[in-house]
Each structure stands twice: as structure tokens, then as C-alpha cells.
Design an enzyme around this catalytic site. Structure first.
Site, PDB file in Angstrom:
ATOM      1  N   GLU A 198      32.864   0.067 -18.726  1.00 57.28           N
ATOM      2  CA  GLU A 198      34.061  -0.591 -18.327  1.00 57.28           C
ATOM      3  C   GLU A 198      33.108  -2.449 -18.457  1.00 57.28           C
ATOM      4  O   GLU A 198      32.846  -2.900 -17.298  1.00 57.28           O
ATOM      5  CB  GLU A 198      34.381  -0.397 -16.911  1.00 57.28           C
ATOM      6  CG  GLU A 198      34.620   1.406 -16.556  1.00 57.28           C
ATOM      7  CD  GLU A 198      35.163   1.218 -17.622  1.00 57.28           C
ATOM      8  OE1 GLU A 198      36.488   0.829 -18.030  1.00 57.28           O
ATOM      9  OE2 GLU A 198      35.496   3.033 -17.410  1.00 57.28           O
TER      10      GLU A 198
ATOM     11  N   CYS B 259      39.264  -7.668 -14.893  1.00 58.91           N
ATOM     12  CA  CYS B 259      38.585  -7.863 -16.353  1.00 58.91           C
ATOM     13  C   CYS B 259      40.134  -8.110 -17.525  1.00 58.91           C
ATOM     14  O   CYS B 259      40.609  -8.135 -18.541  1.00 58.91           O
ATOM     15  CB  CYS B 259      37.972  -6.440 -16.681  1.00 58.91           C
ATOM     16  SG  CYS B 259      38.555  -5.383 -15.790  1.00 58.91           S
TER      17      CYS B 259
HETATM   18  P1  NAD Z   1      27.293  -8.887 -14.630  1.00 60.65           P
HETATM   19  O1  NAD Z   1      27.662  -7.798 -15.968  1.00 60.65           O
HETATM   20  O2  NAD Z   1      26.823 -10.166 -15.012  1.00 60.65           O
HETATM   21  O3  NAD Z   1      27.185  -7.594 -13.537  1.00 60.65           O
HETATM   22  C1  NAD Z   1      27.802  -6.510 -13.196  1.00 60.65           C
HETATM   23  C2  NAD Z   1      26.644  -5.799 -12.104  1.00 60.65           C
HETATM   24  O4  NAD Z   1      25.618  -5.185 -12.619  1.00 60.65           O
HETATM   25  C3  NAD Z   1      25.865  -6.390 -10.767  1.00 60.65           C
HETATM   26  O5  NAD Z   1      26.007  -5.582 -10.451  1.00 60.65           O
HETATM   27  C4  NAD Z   1      24.420  -7.195 -11.311  1.00 60.65           C
HETATM   28  O6  NAD Z   1      23.593  -7.024 -10.453  1.00 60.65           O
HETATM   29  C5  NAD Z   1      24.301  -6.227 -12.997  1.00 60.65           C
HETATM   30  N1  NAD Z   1      23.185  -6.130 -13.186  1.00 60.65           N
HETATM   31  C6  NAD Z   1      22.700  -7.632 -14.129  1.00 60.65           C
HETATM   32  N2  NAD Z   1      21.913  -7.195 -15.068  1.00 60.65           N
HETATM   33  C7  NAD Z   1      21.981  -6.091 -14.501  1.00 60.65           C
HETATM   34  C8  NAD Z   1      20.691  -4.799 -15.902  1.00 60.65           C
HETATM   35  N3  NAD Z   1      19.794  -5.345 -15.927  1.00 60.65           N
HETATM   36  N4  NAD Z   1      20.592  -3.739 -15.547  1.00 60.65           N
HETATM   37  C9  NAD Z   1      21.550  -3.393 -14.246  1.00 60.65           C
HETATM   38  N5  NAD Z   1      22.410  -3.591 -13.855  1.00 60.65           N
HETATM   39  C10 NAD Z   1      22.298  -5.164 -14.048  1.00 60.65           C
HETATM   40  O7  NAD Z   1      29.160  -8.369 -13.993  1.00 60.65           O
HETATM   41  P2  NAD Z   1      30.079  -9.550 -13.123  1.00 60.65           P
HETATM   42  O8  NAD Z   1      29.630 -11.182 -13.174  1.00 60.65           O
HETATM   43  O9  NAD Z   1      29.032  -8.813 -11.980  1.00 60.65           O
HETATM   44  O10 NAD Z   1      31.068  -9.105 -13.598  1.00 60.65           O
HETATM   45  C11 NAD Z   1      32.329  -9.765 -14.653  1.00 60.65           C
HETATM   46  C12 NAD Z   1      31.822  -8.993 -16.241  1.00 60.65           C
HETATM   47  O11 NAD Z   1      32.964  -8.130 -15.464  1.00 60.65           O
HETATM   48  C13 NAD Z   1      33.535  -9.646 -16.519  1.00 60.65           C
HETATM   49  O12 NAD Z   1      33.079  -9.701 -17.519  1.00 60.65           O
HETATM   50  C14 NAD Z   1      34.431  -8.912 -16.232  1.00 60.65           C
HETATM   51  O13 NAD Z   1      35.499  -9.025 -16.981  1.00 60.65           O
HETATM   52  C15 NAD Z   1      34.122  -7.310 -15.798  1.00 60.65           C
HETATM   53  N6  NAD Z   1      34.459  -6.142 -15.814  1.00 60.65           N
HETATM   54  C16 NAD Z   1      35.082  -5.479 -16.128  1.00 60.65           C
HETATM   55  C17 NAD Z   1      35.588  -4.178 -15.138  1.00 60.65           C
HETATM   56  C18 NAD Z   1      36.438  -3.113 -16.435  1.00 60.65           C
HETATM   57  O14 NAD Z   1      37.643  -2.434 -15.714  1.00 60.65           O
HETATM   58  N7  NAD Z   1      36.385  -3.038 -17.605  1.00 60.65           N
HETATM   59  C19 NAD Z   1      36.696  -4.001 -13.958  1.00 60.65           C
HETATM   60  C20 NAD Z   1      35.741  -5.756 -13.382  1.00 60.65           C
HETATM   61  C21 NAD Z   1      35.186  -6.560 -13.896  1.00 60.65           C
END
Ligand code: NAD
Length: 531
Positions: free
Chosen positions: A250, A284
Site C-alpha cells: 500500500e 496517502c
Molecule cells: P516509509 O516507507 O518511510 O516507512 C514505512 C515503514 O517502513 C516504517 O515503519 C519504516 O520504519 C519501515 N521501513 C523503512 N525501511 C524499511 C526496510 N528496508 N525494510 C522494512 N521496513 C522498512 O513511509 P513513511 O514515511 O512512514 O509513510 C509515508 C508514506 O506512506 C507515504 O508515501 C504515503 O503515501 C504512504 N502511505 C500509503 C498508504 C496506502 O494505504 N496506500 C497509507 C498510508 C501511508
């Protein structure tokens, strides 16, 4: 239940000991300090989860649902405390913590606690003419085992909790890696389920940064539900591929809103302002691009600017705050970079366009930009902040072309009084959800699928499609005529070959009438096999 706080039992800190410190982005105040879960603890917790999951899977849906409903009651009883915590750890108004996080989650908990049995009832499949040959097929749904949930900071309560509920109702154990920016809320989720009587070891919270998420993937688990950015999503998919672990991604969005010339202007303007600035634009599905028919653009922009200027920006814990702080300085600087890039390329700031001068925390003013185009970052990259760039169009075709000119495809909206026209356009937009006269909110519908196309990801969460991601679908096929060999079994012969040609020509048409012409050859083949 193992949470980070409960699983640290040794006196000496582990070698990789590190603390995650959580701050209120509106005030800078420290909210909590939690030790990072070590890799050894993650591996141990996943092993334990595997040993306790089968007993949970043996419970009936009703018994599982009872625990979810107890947890739901605790959430309801503690709604204000939870909303305050969400608001302090993210900066969002308590009003949004309740309306956009707690209320949808309470609804989803009730829905899946009471409906999962029906949604996962074994399903008969119509197998056409094979059914006339004494065969039948059904789908049954079994738990996957241990589901890993990796979630972001923008909806730190609803996003992981929704998936926890669906995974538990599917009979799985769960491991959550929440965002490092919002660990305290994640521990509150664990606390609620513990008090609701969920068996120990079934729900695990792993505290840490990206490396902790990577360790969870590598444990390994049986499915990864990832919500986050496109860049991290790609890394997650790559790491999961090493174990062939299935993933749901997502990811981000750059969601367009199209306002046609026959839209209810006042409502469209209010919808645009809420869609762009709710959660300080950090959803998002936020409205990230607005396309307005040129004939109504001046009037629309006037209303949008007036509505935006009337918004109250302040710390989220005040009841009258409309727009709170952004969740981090890092996110605020991305927003400012997009705004500055747009200004440098000729955009006009109708209101906002800067960090709030009167508030100390990570506050960025709700910003309306006009005169934007697709060469600007703000119309191409996910901004994830309180910005509303507005562009005009002349024809429906042009609006569709602009809306689809993106690598993302999460949600979109079309605004018109002509519902048939709205539907027609909606069906031509490349997005997982397209709304007519609505924005953002369908994530709150437990019954409808949520997910994107293109680089917004794949797989679904919520609704029956989302629930199916959290179970293993198995096919059971039965032959009731067990006393007769199948006509396609050994031995082969010239007669068998003629019969197979007949199958190709008649049986595969799906027509009973055409297939009936095979009967004489079928009987000959049957006697041949018996002789
Ligand atoms: P992010 O991708 O930086 O982090 C998301 C999660 O992944 C965090 O818990 C982070 O610690 C973890 N993570 C980071 N590197 C990783 C790795 N190598 N392996 C496994 N896990 C890892 O995102 P963010 O800044 O926390 O959130 C914002 C983003 O999320 C935006 O792009 C937003 O659009 C998206 N988002 C999407 C939805 C949806 O339903 N499509 C919903 C909410 C947010």
C-alpha cells in the site's frame, strides 16, 4: 502477547541496544523512550507466535470475534486518552484522531468480528460440464500462519490496527513493525488486546527503524502487509522475494481531483480544502492535484482560498484546531522544497506557502497554488503535506489525460451534478478507488477494498478482497463417481486420440448440445478402457 516492553527481561542491555525516542512534533516535548527490539528478540517472538497460532486458529470465528469486540469496548471506553496520544505523537487534531482513526477502526472491528465467518464461508465454484460428470469444487480459507505488518506514521492507529484485526480474524498470529515516529501508539494497541484477553505471543510489536522492519521480513513470516513509500515498498518486495514471502504493498499517491463545470461549486471547494489539508495533507489519498474547468476556475479558487484562510492552525490537542503540526521536520522540508520549486517555475501562491511564522513546532501553512503545470515537482512527486495546487482544463478528455499522467494511482475524484457523466469519467481514471463527489474517506469503509494501481502498489486491504489477502485460499475438488476410471487416463490408443480430438472440438465449447455429439465415442472409449 509480547511487546517490546514486556520482552526485555535481561539485566544487561543487548549488544545492539538502542532507544527509539518519540517526540510531539507540535511542541518538541518527549513522549516516550522505548528500547529497540533486537534481531534475536524478533526471531524468538516469531518462533513463539508459530507455536501459539494453531490453538488460535482452532477457535471458531465467534470466539475470535469475542476478543476483538472486547478490545473494541476498551477502545471505546478510552477514546479520549487514545485520541490525545495519537494527537501528541503525530501532531494531528484530536478531532481527526477520533474521526479519521478511531471511528473507522471501531467500525472495522465490529464488521470483521461479526462478518468474517460469512465472508470466509466455503465457496462452491461452478465448474461447468465437469459438474455433470460427478465432480464438484469448493474454495476453503485457512490461516496463513504469522503475518508481518509494517506501517507508516500518518495513521499510526488505524493502519496497523485494521490489519491486525483482519489477520487475527483470519486465524493468524501477527507481528507489527510500526513507524519509528509513532511507537507509543503501537504499544497502546498491544495493551488494548492484552487486556481484551488475546493469548500471549499472538500479537507482537517490534520497535525500531527500517532495519527492524528488514529483520521482521527476514525472520521470515508468511505474509507481509506493507504500507509506506514507493521507495521502501520496492526494498520490502525485494527482501521478501528472498523467502518468496507474498507481499501487499500500500504505497504513495498523487491523487487528482477533477472539478467539472457543472459541479456544486461550494461543496467542491470545501471538499478540496478538506481533502488537501486534513491530517495536514499527510494522507496517502490526500488531494494532491486539483484540475478545474476553466469556466469556473476563478470562482472555485476564490472559494477555496477563503475557506483555507478560515482554517485554524494550532496544536492538535486543542478542540478547535483544524490543521495541526506536520509529523516531522523532514516531511516539512519536502513540502517546502516542492512549494519553492513550483514558485521558481512560475506558480502563484494564493495563500500560505511557508512555515507558520507564529507557531514553534513543525507547522506549515495550508498552501494554495495556482498557475501550476506538470513540469513542477508539486504536480509529479508525492508532496504529502498541506498543499493544494490548482490547474485548469478545457475538455473532459484533457482532464482525464492530466489525471492519468502520473506514476501513481491510489485514489481520484470527479465532481459533477451529472452522476452518469461522473461515473463515465471515473471508470477511465487509473486508480484503485475513484470517487464521484467525495474525497479521501473510503479508507474508513471496512467493507470496500483499499489499494492502488501503478506505483501506488498492489494487493488490497479492507473488505472481502483485503480479508482474502490474510488467508490461504485452498481448492478442494471431489469426484463422486469413484468407480469409473477417467477417460483421459492410460492407456492411449487411436480411439483415445479420436476421442481427445472430439473433446477439443465439442466439449471445450461449453455447450451441452455440442458435447452430446461425443457420447458414442465416449462409450467406446469407456469399453476400451474396461476391456
Ligand atoms: P516509509 O516507507 O518511510 O516507512 C514505512 C515503514 O517502513 C516504517 O515503519 C519504516 O520504519 C519501515 N521501513 C523503512 N525501511 C524499511 C526496510 N528496508 N525494510 C522494512 N521496513 C522498512 O513511509 P513513511 O514515511 O512512514 O509513510 C509515508 C508514506 O506512506 C507515504 O508515501 C504515503 O503515501 C504512504 N502511505 C500509503 C498508504 C496506502 O494505504 N496506500 C497509507 C498510508 C501511508
Amino acid at each position: 502477547m509480547s511487546t517490546q516492553t514486556q520482552s526485555i527481561t535481561t539485566n544487561a542491555p543487548p549488544l545492539e541496544f538502542k532507544e527509539i525516542v518519540s517526540y510531539d512534533p507540535a511542541t518538541g516535548e518527549e513522549i516516550g523512550r522505548i528500547p529497540q527490539t533486537s534481531v534475536a528478540e524478533i526471531n524468538r517472538a516469531i518462533q513463539t507466535a508459530r507455536t501459539v497460532q494453531p490453538a488460535w486458529a482452532k477457535l471458531s470465528y465467534r470466539e475470535r470475534g469475542r476478543v476483538i469486540l472486547k478490545a473494541r469496548q476498551i477502545v471505546l471506553d478510552e477514546i479520549d486518552e487514545i485520541a490525545q496520544l495519537i494527537s501528541r505523537e503525530t501532531g494531528k487534531p484530536t478531532a481527526e484522531a477520533i474521526s479519521m482513526e478511531v471511528v473507522p477502526t471501531l467500525d472495522l472491528m465490529h464488521y470483521f468480528a461479526t462478518r468474517t465467518e460469512k465472508l470466509l464461508r466455503p465457496q462452491k465454484i461452478d465448474i461447468g460440464q465437469y459438474g455433470l460428470m460427478g465432480r464438484s469444487s469448493r474454495l476453503i480459507y485457512k490461516p496463513l500462519g504469522v503475518v508481518g505488518i509494517i506501517s507508516p506514521w500518518n495513521f499510526p492507529w488505524a493502519t496497523p490496527l485494521d490489519e491486525v484485526v483482519m489477520a487475527l480474524m483470519g486465524g493468524n498470529a501477527v507481528a507489527v513493525k510500526p513507524s519509528e515516529l509513532t511507537p507509543v501508539i503501537a504499544l497502546k494497541i498491544a495493551d488494548v488486546f492484552q487486556r481484551a484477553g488475546l493469548p500471549n505471543g499472538l500479537l507482537n510489536i517490534f520497535i525500531g527503524e527500517g532495519s527492524t522492519g528488514a529483520a521482521l521480513i527476514d525472520a521470515p513470516v508468511d505474509k507481509i502487509m506493507f504500507t509506506g513509500s514507493v521507495a521502501t515498498g520496492k526494498r520490502v518486495a525485494e527482501a521478501a522475494a528472498k523467502h518468496l514471502t507474498p507481499v501487499v504493498l500500500e504505497l504513495g499517491g498523487k491523487d487528482p481531483m477533477i472539478v467539472l463545470e457543472d459541479a456544486n461549486l461550494d461543496n467542491a471547494a470545501r471538499g478540496a480544502v478538506w481533502g488537501a489539508f486534513a491530517n495536514a495533507g499527510q494522507a496517502c489519498a490526500s488531494v494532491e492535484r486539483c484540475y478545474v474547468h476553466e469556466s469556473i476556475a476563478p470562482d472555485f479558487i476564490k472559494r477555496v482560498v477563503a475557506e483555507t484562510k478560515a482554517l485554524k492552525q494550532n496544536v492538535g490537542t486543542r478542540e478547535d484546531t483544524d490543521v495541526g503540526a506536520m509529523s516531522s521536520e523532514r516531511q516539512l522540508s519536502i513540502v517546502d522544497e516542492h512549494v519553492q520549486d513550483a514558485i521558481a517555475r512560475g506558480a502563484t501562491v494564493a495563500t500560505g506557502g511557508r512555515r507558520h511564522p507564529g507557531l514553534e513546532g513543525s507547522f506549515y501553512e495550508p498552501t494554495v497554488l495556482t498557475g501550476v503545470d506538470h513540469n513542477m515537482e508539486i504536480m509529479r512527486e508525492e508532496t504529502f503535506g498541506p498543499t493544494l495546487p490548482i490547474m485548469t482544463f478545457k475538455t473532459d478528455e484533457e482532464a482525464l489525460k492530466l489525471a492519468n499522467e502520473s506514476i501513481y494511482g491510489l485514489t481520484a475524484s470527479v465532481w459533477t451534478r451529472d452522476i452518469a457523466r461522473g461515473r463515465r469519467l471515473a471508470e477511465q481514471i487509473d486508480a484503485g478507488t475513484v470517487m464521484v463527489n467525495e474525497v479521501v474517506y473510503t479508507h474508513a469503509l471496512a467493507q470496500t477494498p483499499w489499494g492502488g494501481v501503478k506505483q501506488s502498489g498492489f494487493g488490497r486491504t479492507h473488505g472481502r478482497l483485503g480479508l482474502l489477502e490474510l488467508v490461504s485460499t485452498r481448492h478442494i475438488h471431489v469426484n463422486r463417481i469413484s468407480f469409473m476410471p477417467d477417460l483421459w487416463w492410460f492407456r492411449y490408443s487411436p480411439l483415445a486420440n479420436r476421442f481427445f480430438h472430439g473433446l477439443a472440438k465439442h466439449f471445450t465449447t461449453g455447450s451441452l448440445l455440442s458435447s452430446s455429439r461425443l457420447l458414442p465415442e465416449m462409450l467406446r472409449r469407456l469399453f476400451e478402457k474396461r476391456s
